[in-house]
Structures are given as C-alpha cells and as structure tokens.
Design an enzyme around this catalytic site. Sequence first.
Site, PDB file in Angstrom:
ATOM      1  N   TYR A  38      38.186  32.277  33.043  1.00  0.00           N
ATOM      2  CA  TYR A  38      39.371  32.464  33.435  1.00  0.00           C
ATOM      3  C   TYR A  38      39.305  30.876  34.398  1.00  0.00           C
ATOM      4  CZ  TYR A  38      40.523  33.758  38.769  1.00  0.00           C
ATOM      5  OH  TYR A  38      41.990  33.895  39.996  1.00  0.00           O
TER       6      TYR A  38
ATOM      7  N   LYS B 287      43.305  29.045  35.725  1.00  0.00           N
ATOM      8  CA  LYS B 287      43.967  28.353  36.709  1.00  0.00           C
ATOM      9  C   LYS B 287      43.879  26.909  36.497  1.00  0.00           C
ATOM     10  CE  LYS B 287      44.380  32.299  38.750  1.00  0.00           C
ATOM     11  NZ  LYS B 287      45.725  33.016  38.806  1.00  0.00           N
TER      12      LYS B 287
ATOM     13  N   SER C  71      43.189  29.257  42.981  1.00  0.00           N
ATOM     14  CA  SER C  71      42.021  29.929  43.262  1.00  0.00           C
ATOM     15  C   SER C  71      41.535  28.463  43.928  1.00  0.00           C
ATOM     16  CB  SER C  71      41.889  29.926  42.358  1.00  0.00           C
ATOM     17  OG  SER C  71      40.113  31.129  42.977  1.00  0.00           O
TER      18      SER C  71
HETATM   19  P1  NAD Z   1      45.272  42.555  40.307  1.00  0.00           P
HETATM   20  O1  NAD Z   1      44.275  42.639  38.916  1.00  0.00           O
HETATM   21  O2  NAD Z   1      45.093  43.546  41.511  1.00  0.00           O
HETATM   22  O3  NAD Z   1      46.472  42.568  40.690  1.00  0.00           O
HETATM   23  C1  NAD Z   1      46.957  41.666  38.700  1.00  0.00           C
HETATM   24  C2  NAD Z   1      48.514  42.164  38.351  1.00  0.00           C
HETATM   25  O4  NAD Z   1      49.223  41.913  37.523  1.00  0.00           O
HETATM   26  C3  NAD Z   1      47.869  43.628  38.110  1.00  0.00           C
HETATM   27  O5  NAD Z   1      48.675  44.430  38.699  1.00  0.00           O
HETATM   28  C4  NAD Z   1      48.218  43.826  37.159  1.00  0.00           C
HETATM   29  O6  NAD Z   1      48.650  45.309  36.386  1.00  0.00           O
HETATM   30  C5  NAD Z   1      49.324  43.143  36.902  1.00  0.00           C
HETATM   31  N1  NAD Z   1      48.969  42.080  35.100  1.00  0.00           N
HETATM   32  C6  NAD Z   1      48.700  41.605  34.823  1.00  0.00           C
HETATM   33  N2  NAD Z   1      48.897  41.424  33.737  1.00  0.00           N
HETATM   34  C7  NAD Z   1      49.884  41.171  33.117  1.00  0.00           C
HETATM   35  C8  NAD Z   1      51.633  41.188  32.934  1.00  0.00           C
HETATM   36  N3  NAD Z   1      50.482  40.320  31.437  1.00  0.00           N
HETATM   37  N4  NAD Z   1      52.319  42.332  32.518  1.00  0.00           N
HETATM   38  C9  NAD Z   1      52.612  42.256  33.843  1.00  0.00           C
HETATM   39  N5  NAD Z   1      51.152  42.183  34.730  1.00  0.00           N
HETATM   40  C10 NAD Z   1      50.303  42.198  34.298  1.00  0.00           C
HETATM   41  O7  NAD Z   1      44.601  41.121  40.799  1.00  0.00           O
HETATM   42  P2  NAD Z   1      44.923  40.983  42.167  1.00  0.00           P
HETATM   43  O8  NAD Z   1      43.601  40.130  43.014  1.00  0.00           O
HETATM   44  O9  NAD Z   1      46.685  40.863  42.934  1.00  0.00           O
HETATM   45  O10 NAD Z   1      45.015  38.968  41.559  1.00  0.00           O
HETATM   46  C11 NAD Z   1      46.892  38.892  41.933  1.00  0.00           C
HETATM   47  C12 NAD Z   1      46.245  36.688  40.934  1.00  0.00           C
HETATM   48  O11 NAD Z   1      45.965  36.538  42.485  1.00  0.00           O
HETATM   49  C13 NAD Z   1      45.832  36.593  39.863  1.00  0.00           C
HETATM   50  O12 NAD Z   1      46.084  35.456  39.363  1.00  0.00           O
HETATM   51  C14 NAD Z   1      44.496  36.494  40.703  1.00  0.00           C
HETATM   52  O13 NAD Z   1      44.346  35.238  39.443  1.00  0.00           O
HETATM   53  C15 NAD Z   1      45.091  35.271  41.609  1.00  0.00           C
HETATM   54  N6  NAD Z   1      43.670  34.999  42.334  1.00  0.00           N
HETATM   55  C16 NAD Z   1      43.174  36.506  43.110  1.00  0.00           C
HETATM   56  C17 NAD Z   1      41.415  36.084  43.502  1.00  0.00           C
HETATM   57  C18 NAD Z   1      41.358  37.775  43.795  1.00  0.00           C
HETATM   58  O14 NAD Z   1      39.949  37.498  45.209  1.00  0.00           O
HETATM   59  N7  NAD Z   1      41.330  38.872  44.284  1.00  0.00           N
HETATM   60  C19 NAD Z   1      41.380  34.759  44.362  1.00  0.00           C
HETATM   61  C20 NAD Z   1      42.205  33.987  43.649  1.00  0.00           C
HETATM   62  C21 NAD Z   1      43.169  34.364  43.117  1.00  0.00           C
HETATM   63  C1  WQD Z   2      30.710  36.298  47.290  1.00  0.00           C
HETATM   64  C2  WQD Z   2      29.884  36.539  47.704  1.00  0.00           C
HETATM   65  C3  WQD Z   2      28.000  36.275  45.977  1.00  0.00           C
HETATM   66  C4  WQD Z   2      28.499  40.997  45.492  1.00  0.00           C
HETATM   67  C5  WQD Z   2      35.697  35.343  42.905  1.00  0.00           C
HETATM   68  C6  WQD Z   2      35.875  34.602  41.630  1.00  0.00           C
HETATM   69  C7  WQD Z   2      37.012  33.520  42.165  1.00  0.00           C
HETATM   70  C8  WQD Z   2      38.461  34.591  43.056  1.00  0.00           C
HETATM   71  C9  WQD Z   2      37.084  35.156  44.599  1.00  0.00           C
HETATM   72  C10 WQD Z   2      39.601  34.455  41.706  1.00  0.00           C
HETATM   73  C11 WQD Z   2      29.119  35.795  46.583  1.00  0.00           C
HETATM   74  C12 WQD Z   2      28.214  37.357  46.638  1.00  0.00           C
HETATM   75  C13 WQD Z   2      28.968  39.290  45.404  1.00  0.00           C
HETATM   76  C14 WQD Z   2      27.482  41.275  45.148  1.00  0.00           C
HETATM   77  C15 WQD Z   2      27.270  39.809  46.494  1.00  0.00           C
HETATM   78  N1  WQD Z   2      38.343  35.271  42.194  1.00  0.00           N
HETATM   79  N2  WQD Z   2      28.120  38.888  46.673  1.00  0.00           N
HETATM   80  N3  WQD Z   2      26.315  40.820  46.165  1.00  0.00           N
HETATM   81  O1  WQD Z   2      32.586  34.527  43.789  1.00  0.00           O
HETATM   82  O2  WQD Z   2      32.962  33.810  45.896  1.00  0.00           O
HETATM   83  O3  WQD Z   2      34.604  34.510  44.025  1.00  0.00           O
HETATM   84  O4  WQD Z   2      36.817  36.185  44.203  1.00  0.00           O
HETATM   85  O5  WQD Z   2      40.487  33.893  41.902  1.00  0.00           O
HETATM   86  O6  WQD Z   2      37.437  32.891  41.705  1.00  0.00           O
HETATM   87  O7  WQD Z   2      34.900  33.402  41.654  1.00  0.00           O
HETATM   88  O8  WQD Z   2      33.677  36.219  45.534  1.00  0.00           O
HETATM   89  O9  WQD Z   2      33.347  38.349  46.462  1.00  0.00           O
HETATM   90  O10 WQD Z   2      32.271  38.030  43.726  1.00  0.00           O
HETATM   91  O11 WQD Z   2      31.090  36.759  45.931  1.00  0.00           O
HETATM   92  O12 WQD Z   2      25.666  38.945  47.528  1.00  0.00           O
HETATM   93  O13 WQD Z   2      27.716  42.523  44.948  1.00  0.00           O
HETATM   94  O14 WQD Z   2      29.191  37.573  48.150  1.00  0.00           O
HETATM   95  O15 WQD Z   2      26.786  35.973  45.270  1.00  0.00           O
HETATM   96  O16 WQD Z   2      28.264  35.023  47.330  1.00  0.00           O
HETATM   97  P1  WQD Z   2      33.134  35.083  45.268  1.00  0.00           P
HETATM   98  P2  WQD Z   2      32.641  37.599  45.493  1.00  0.00           P
END
Ligand code: NAD
Ligand code: WQD
Length: 337
Positions: free
Chosen positions: A148, A152, A123
């Site tokens: 969190y 990562k 991330s």
């Molecule tokens: P999500 O929660 O939609 O998907 C994660 C899936 O993993 C879910 O279906 C959950 O049920 C499953 N899961 C969690 N723990 C488990 C376990 N122990 N065993 C089996 N299944 C399990 O999240 P996402 O947005 O699809 O994120 C996927 C990956 O990407 C995660 O590692 C997350 O940290 C990373 N990531 C997400 C974002 C984002 O903004 N969505 C950004 C950066 C990184």
């Molecule tokens: C985006 C922008 C908020 C909600 C997060 C995690 C990051 C990654 C992606 C997993 C920011 C603003 C938000 C609202 C707002 N996930 N905002 N009103 O914080 O950039 O990243 O998701 O790895 O680790 O931290 O994403 O969508 O929460 O916010 O104004 O109701 O929108 O302040 O500037 P963020 P976000």
Amino acid sequence: MVLVTGGAGYIGSHTTVELINAGYEVVIVDNFSNSDASSLEGIYGITGVKPTFIEANCCDREAMRRVFEAYDFASVIHFAAFKAVGESVEQPLKYYQNNMLSLLNILELMGEYGRQNIVFSSSATVYGDAEELPVTERTPRKPATSPYGNTKQMAEDILRDTVAANSSLRGIALRYFNPIGAHPTALIGELPRGVPNNLVPYITQTAAGVRECLSIFGDDYDTPDGSCLRDFIDIVDLARAHVVAIGRMVEDKNKERYEIFNVGTGRPVSVFELVNGFERSNNLKLNYRVAPRRAGDVMAVWADTTLANEELGWKAERELEDTLRSAWAWERHVRNI
Ligand code: NAD
Ligand code: WQD
C-alpha cells in the site's frame, strides 16, 4: 466542475460536501468497492445538492473515457484506491492493480482531454520511520514498508513525472496524516467493513459494544507515556484542504506545477491521550487493555505544517474534543443508539 473519484468514501464524501459549500459542481465516480450509496444520501442531506454520480471502476478505461466525454470538469480529485495496509501485504497485486491502474487511466485521460488540475491522495505512510520529527515535505521518504505504502510512493513519482512532461497539467499531492472524526451533522462518516484496523473506528465500536475491548498496541515505546504518537487530523479540516488545493490551481496561484503538502495538525497526540480524550469528551468509559506492539507500526510521526499554513493558507482548526465527539455521534447514528 470537479471530478471526485472515490467520492462515496470517507474522505471523498466529506470533500464533496466542502466543494459544494464552496460553490463547485461535483461529479462523483465510485464503484462502491468500499462504500455504499448511503454517503450520497448524506451529502444530499447536508448540502441539499445531489452531485452527479456514476457507478464505475476507475480501472475501466472505456467507462472512464465516457465520463471524460460527458462532463467538462477542469479538475480531478483522485481518492479512489484500496487502503488497508495489512491486506496489501497479503494481496499485493490487488493493491498494485487498483491503485496504479486507476491513477494511470485518470492521468492519460486528463492529457487526452486537456484537463488541467489534479489533487492526489497521498499519505504520511510515505515517510515511514522518519529520521526527523516533525516531518517536512523535504524529509526523505523511507523505502515503503507495505505494498500500500509503495503504491503511494510510486503514485507521487508518476504524478511528478507526468506533470513535468505535460506543461498544461498541474498536480498537488496531499500527504494526509491520521484522518479521524465525522461531519458534525453525523450524516456522513467512516464506514469500515469488518474489524476496523484504525484506532478511532475501533474505539467507537468498542464504546458501542460491537467490540469487547480495545487493544492498545504497545506502552513501552520511547515516548512520554510509552504509546505511539500520531497526528490526528479532523476529517472536515482535511476536506477543506482539498478545496484550497483545487482553488490554488484553478486560480493559477501554484508556485510549481507539481507540489506536495503535509495535511496534519502539527501536534503529536499519543494513543493513550486519544483514548482518554475520547472518554472525557463523550463522558463515557472505554474498555481497553495494553497489548503487544503491532508489527509495522512506527513509534511516532507528526507533520510540520508550515508549508500548508503559509502557501495554501490552510490550517487545521477543529478542536480534538469536538472531533472525538463527532466520531461517537457518527457511530451512534450508524448503530441507531
Ligand atoms: P475509502 O475506502 O472510504 O474511500 C475510497 C473510495 O474509493 C471508496 O468509496 C471505494 O469504493 C472507492 N474506490 C476504490 N477503488 C475504486 C475504483 N477502482 N474505482 C472506483 N472507485 C473506487 O477510503 P478513504 O479513507 O476515503 O481514502 C481515500 C484516499 O485517501 C485513498 O486513496 C487512501 O489511500 C487515501 N488515504 C487515506 C487515509 C486514511 O487514513 N483514511 C490516509 C492517507 C491516505
Ligand atoms: C494509530 C495508532 C496503533 C488500532 C494508518 C496507515 C496509514 C494511513 C493512516 C492510509 C497506532 C494504535 C490502532 C488499535 C491501537 N492510512 N492502535 N489499537 O497505523 O498510524 O496509520 O492509517 O494512508 O498509512 O498505516 O493508524 O489508526 O491504525 O493506528 O493501539 O486497535 O493507534 O498502534 O499507534 P496508523 P491507526
């Protein structure tokens, strides 16, 4: 064949569709801790293929061993993790348990069963409040500001060290920026539980009338319009990056056995721009107000994508307006409106 952990989730389901489209056979492991079977139906609706599904917890070593015994995949994409930044501050052990144990199990079993390739979901959070923008893969990581984010950073290091110690293993960490939107069919998308933390689900739920008013967290940042800047990456573009990463390792084209790539658009977009873009592309008005800054937010982060563009031959393609239309189409699908 590819094992996709967390394949019922937001990014995992879209990636499964792209893997199937590219001709891969997929085995999904998910425990539905943050998803449900509707995404599996959606994958079937889009591709006409039902991927093999095993309901299991990646932290359960014996259950995972049975998966490795039963299926002969060469590659793993490890999505399974918890991802709510705020919750990780309240319940750090829940995050350390799930995110670290699941990775350790996967890596140990890959070594034991001689499986070669892993893509790990990292991330942009690992960069923290970066000193240089846009961030490149060489930009130093800042100390994590949440448990969190720490999972990562630690996971990247564990992967690096494990690959270094096992010459038949290859790994790619993809650092996602802000994934948004849904599949253009609106058959799969993001399903946040409870009040969304992320911007786009909050926007779409406000448009749907589920939330009364969107709060924009801060308009007094040192940015052109005072709101934060982010790199919003379309979910299908993001999913495609995984297919390319797997292909790179399967075809033995990786330059190093452990590699890191930023996965973003390379374009900073402000929160106001995103909100206005959502209104314009969907031809509606959103109820929003400016609220105080949110604790823990960085002012700006966006990707330098040169490495992914040149090395992976991948780049973000979808227009932001189309992505924002897909987000709204998905919300309407979920709410039957
Ligand atoms: P999500 O929660 O939609 O998907 C994660 C899936 O993993 C879910 O279906 C959950 O049920 C499953 N899961 C969690 N723990 C488990 C376990 N122990 N065993 C089996 N299944 C399990 O999240 P996402 O947005 O699809 O994120 C996927 C990956 O990407 C995660 O590692 C997350 O940290 C990373 N990531 C997400 C974002 C984002 O903004 N969505 C950004 C950066 C990184
Ligand atoms: C985006 C922008 C908020 C909600 C997060 C995690 C990051 C990654 C992606 C997993 C920011 C603003 C938000 C609202 C707002 N996930 N905002 N009103 O914080 O950039 O990243 O998701 O790895 O680790 O931290 O994403 O969508 O929460 O916010 O104004 O109701 O929108 O302040 O500037 P963020 P976000």
